[in-house]
Design a protein around this motif. Sequence first.
Motif, PDB file in Angstrom:
ATOM      1  N   LEU A  63       0.838  -1.206   0.000  1.00  0.00           N
ATOM      2  CA  LEU A  63       0.000   0.000   0.000  1.00  0.00           C
ATOM      3  C   LEU A  63       0.872   1.254   0.000  1.00  0.00           C
ATOM      4  CD1 LEU A  63      -2.751   1.383   0.132  1.00  0.00           C
ATOM      5  CD2 LEU A  63      -2.696   1.111   2.630  1.00  0.00           C
ATOM      6  N   ALA A  64       1.949   1.217   0.791  1.00  0.00           N
ATOM      7  CA  ALA A  64       2.859   2.365   0.816  1.00  0.00           C
ATOM      8  C   ALA A  64       3.466   2.558  -0.570  1.00  0.00           C
ATOM      9  CB  ALA A  64       3.956   2.135   1.851  1.00  0.00           C
ATOM     10  N   GLU A  65       3.829   1.455  -1.207  1.00  0.00           N
ATOM     11  CA  GLU A  65       4.416   1.543  -2.551  1.00  0.00           C
ATOM     12  C   GLU A  65       3.444   2.207  -3.526  1.00  0.00           C
ATOM     13  OE1 GLU A  65       6.510  -1.923  -4.754  1.00  0.00           O
ATOM     14  OE2 GLU A  65       4.479  -1.868  -5.563  1.00  0.00           O
ATOM     15  N   MET A  66       2.189   1.753  -3.502  1.00  0.00           N
ATOM     16  CA  MET A  66       1.216   2.317  -4.445  1.00  0.00           C
ATOM     17  C   MET A  66       1.016   3.824  -4.200  1.00  0.00           C
ATOM     18  SD  MET A  66      -2.691   1.307  -5.271  1.00  0.00           S
ATOM     19  CE  MET A  66      -3.199   1.592  -3.606  1.00  0.00           C
ATOM     20  N   LEU A  67       0.939   4.198  -2.909  1.00  0.00           N
ATOM     21  CA  LEU A  67       0.712   5.613  -2.597  1.00  0.00           C
ATOM     22  C   LEU A  67       1.940   6.463  -2.941  1.00  0.00           C
ATOM     23  CD1 LEU A  67      -1.239   5.143   0.760  1.00  0.00           C
ATOM     24  CD2 LEU A  67      -2.178   5.811  -1.468  1.00  0.00           C
ATOM     25  N   LEU A  68       3.123   5.887  -2.841  1.00  0.00           N
ATOM     26  CA  LEU A  68       4.334   6.643  -3.178  1.00  0.00           C
ATOM     27  C   LEU A  68       4.458   6.847  -4.689  1.00  0.00           C
ATOM     28  CD1 LEU A  68       6.562   5.128  -0.414  1.00  0.00           C
ATOM     29  CD2 LEU A  68       6.185   7.579  -0.757  1.00  0.00           C
ATOM     30  N   PHE A  69       4.083   5.832  -5.484  1.00  0.00           N
ATOM     31  CA  PHE A  69       4.044   6.046  -6.939  1.00  0.00           C
ATOM     32  C   PHE A  69       3.029   7.161  -7.255  1.00  0.00           C
ATOM     33  CE2 PHE A  69       5.817   1.624  -7.596  1.00  0.00           C
ATOM     34  CZ  PHE A  69       6.905   2.009  -8.362  1.00  0.00           C
ATOM     35  N   ALA A  70       1.906   7.147  -6.523  1.00  0.00           N
ATOM     36  CA  ALA A  70       0.881   8.172  -6.769  1.00  0.00           C
ATOM     37  C   ALA A  70       1.377   9.558  -6.354  1.00  0.00           C
ATOM     38  CB  ALA A  70      -0.403   7.806  -6.021  1.00  0.00           C
ATOM     39  N   ALA A  71       2.120   9.629  -5.246  1.00  0.00           N
ATOM     40  CA  ALA A  71       2.648  10.920  -4.784  1.00  0.00           C
ATOM     41  C   ALA A  71       3.646  11.461  -5.809  1.00  0.00           C
ATOM     42  CB  ALA A  71       3.320  10.747  -3.423  1.00  0.00           C
ATOM     43  N   ASP A  72       4.508  10.586  -6.282  1.00  0.00           N
ATOM     44  CA  ASP A  72       5.472  10.981  -7.325  1.00  0.00           C
ATOM     45  C   ASP A  72       4.721  11.530  -8.539  1.00  0.00           C
ATOM     46  OD1 ASP A  72       8.115  10.706  -8.916  1.00  0.00           O
ATOM     47  OD2 ASP A  72       6.696   9.493 -10.058  1.00  0.00           O
ATOM     48  N   ARG A  73       3.627  10.852  -8.916  1.00  0.00           N
ATOM     49  CA  ARG A  73       2.850  11.247 -10.109  1.00  0.00           C
ATOM     50  C   ARG A  73       2.146  12.583  -9.894  1.00  0.00           C
ATOM     51  NH1 ARG A  73       0.401   6.364 -11.137  1.00  0.00           N
ATOM     52  NH2 ARG A  73       2.465   5.981 -12.020  1.00  0.00           N
ATOM     53  N   ALA A  74       1.579  12.791  -8.707  1.00  0.00           N
ATOM     54  CA  ALA A  74       0.874  14.050  -8.435  1.00  0.00           C
ATOM     55  C   ALA A  74       1.831  15.232  -8.587  1.00  0.00           C
ATOM     56  CB  ALA A  74       0.275  14.012  -7.028  1.00  0.00           C
ATOM     57  N   GLN A  75       3.017  15.074  -8.027  1.00  0.00           N
ATOM     58  CA  GLN A  75       4.030  16.132  -8.117  1.00  0.00           C
ATOM     59  C   GLN A  75       4.462  16.341  -9.578  1.00  0.00           C
ATOM     60  OE1 GLN A  75       5.141  17.927  -5.640  1.00  0.00           O
ATOM     61  NE2 GLN A  75       7.220  18.632  -6.094  1.00  0.00           N
ATOM     62  N   HIS A  76       4.620  15.257 -10.284  1.00  0.00           N
ATOM     63  CA  HIS A  76       5.066  15.272 -11.680  1.00  0.00           C
ATOM     64  C   HIS A  76       4.042  15.992 -12.560  1.00  0.00           C
ATOM     65  CE1 HIS A  76       6.602  12.506 -15.188  1.00  0.00           C
ATOM     66  NE2 HIS A  76       7.295  13.625 -15.136  1.00  0.00           N
ATOM     67  N   VAL A  77       2.767  15.651 -12.370  1.00  0.00           N
ATOM     68  CA  VAL A  77       1.691  16.255 -13.186  1.00  0.00           C
ATOM     69  C   VAL A  77       1.637  17.760 -12.914  1.00  0.00           C
ATOM     70  CG1 VAL A  77      -0.836  16.405 -13.437  1.00  0.00           C
ATOM     71  CG2 VAL A  77       0.295  14.165 -13.438  1.00  0.00           C
ATOM     72  N   GLU A  78       1.635  18.110 -11.629  1.00  0.00           N
ATOM     73  CA  GLU A  78       1.390  19.506 -11.249  1.00  0.00           C
ATOM     74  C   GLU A  78       2.579  20.415 -11.587  1.00  0.00           C
ATOM     75  OE1 GLU A  78      -1.715  19.710 -10.386  1.00  0.00           O
ATOM     76  OE2 GLU A  78      -1.462  21.898 -10.384  1.00  0.00           O
ATOM     77  N   LEU A  79       3.788  19.941 -11.312  1.00  0.00           N
ATOM     78  CA  LEU A  79       4.957  20.823 -11.472  1.00  0.00           C
ATOM     79  C   LEU A  79       5.607  20.750 -12.841  1.00  0.00           C
ATOM     80  CD1 LEU A  79       4.655  20.887  -8.330  1.00  0.00           C
ATOM     81  CD2 LEU A  79       7.110  21.273  -8.290  1.00  0.00           C
ATOM     82  N   LEU A  80       5.469  19.607 -13.517  1.00  0.00           N
ATOM     83  CA  LEU A  80       6.221  19.471 -14.761  1.00  0.00           C
ATOM     84  C   LEU A  80       5.322  19.241 -15.984  1.00  0.00           C
ATOM     85  CD1 LEU A  80       9.613  17.767 -15.184  1.00  0.00           C
ATOM     86  CD2 LEU A  80       7.852  17.238 -16.811  1.00  0.00           C
ATOM     87  N   ILE A  81       4.456  18.228 -15.925  1.00  0.00           N
ATOM     88  CA  ILE A  81       3.736  17.838 -17.147  1.00  0.00           C
ATOM     89  C   ILE A  81       2.729  18.911 -17.579  1.00  0.00           C
ATOM     90  CG2 ILE A  81       2.281  16.079 -18.256  1.00  0.00           C
ATOM     91  CD1 ILE A  81       3.452  14.021 -16.301  1.00  0.00           C
ATOM     92  N   LYS A  82       1.851  19.318 -16.646  1.00  0.00           N
ATOM     93  CA  LYS A  82       0.816  20.290 -17.032  1.00  0.00           C
ATOM     94  C   LYS A  82       1.400  21.602 -17.525  1.00  0.00           C
ATOM     95  CE  LYS A  82      -3.266  19.410 -14.227  1.00  0.00           C
ATOM     96  NZ  LYS A  82      -3.816  20.051 -13.023  1.00  0.00           N
TER      97      LYS A  82
END
Length: 216
Positions: A63-82
């Motif tokens: 569960l921690a692994e899944m949430l950490l991939f999601a945290a990485d993605r949230a930061q990635h989307v907001e700061l870089l991709i969008k």
Amino acid sequence: MRGKFITFEGIDGSGKSTQLRMLADVLRSRSVDLVLTREPGGTRLGRRLREAFLETEDAVAPLAEMLLFAADRAQHVELLIKPALEAGRTVISDRYADATTAYQGAGRGFSTDTIKQITELATGGLKPDLSLFFDAEVAAAIARSSNRHDADGTRNRMDLETVDFYTRVREAYLKIAAEEPKRFRTVDANGSIHETHDNVIAIVCELLGIAARAEV
Ligand code: ADP
Ligand code: TYD
């Protein structure tokens, strides 16, 4: 105009990173304004997360692994991709949300509903315009991946997984390909690097509306 968002997916050793570099060289030579990135680790925080939960020998709860991939993605989307897409740039990411469906869903056994909710939350609904799934035979991909890691010393926790795990991950990717054939395109990754490259160029150039071969 908003830029295009392209993602590369596949099991470890399928050859995606090699293809991403070759594609980038071609697109840059055609003056495409490109941002190359990856998950996990596309942002500074993401690189720290990656070290903490992936490049470690510590046990990590699923569960921690899944949430950490999601945290990485949230930061990635907001700061870089969008921001890059809004600036009209083409973004190509080595892995994105489909990896969570395949690895944490089929690989680790989280339900489709849980994966969907977490992904929606992390991405705010941002979907790629095109995803390329590099489909390589499992045993061959594991052998390639293992050779690469022996050469460059970048082994991580996922590289310790079994043939059975990677078979489930591959099947999950094939299921996405069947469900979303327009966005999620399968590329045969069992042939030579150059054969695969030609297929990638044809598909990506069609999306970007540029000729597959440069004028001479
Ligand atoms: P991935 O990013 O999918 O894990 P890589 O692109 O890092 O895979 O490739 C893994 C290893 O396999 C590298 O050493 C690479 O040179 C090699 N490789 C990539 N594509 C092919 C191919 N089509 N045939 C044989 N070896 C390949
Ligand atoms: P990486 O070294 O980037 O793998 P590769 O170069 O082979 O793509 O390691 C990323 C690992 O994390 C890879 O095994 C796939 C896994 N992963 C997930 O399990 N879930 C995810 O959401 C993502 C993005 C990656």
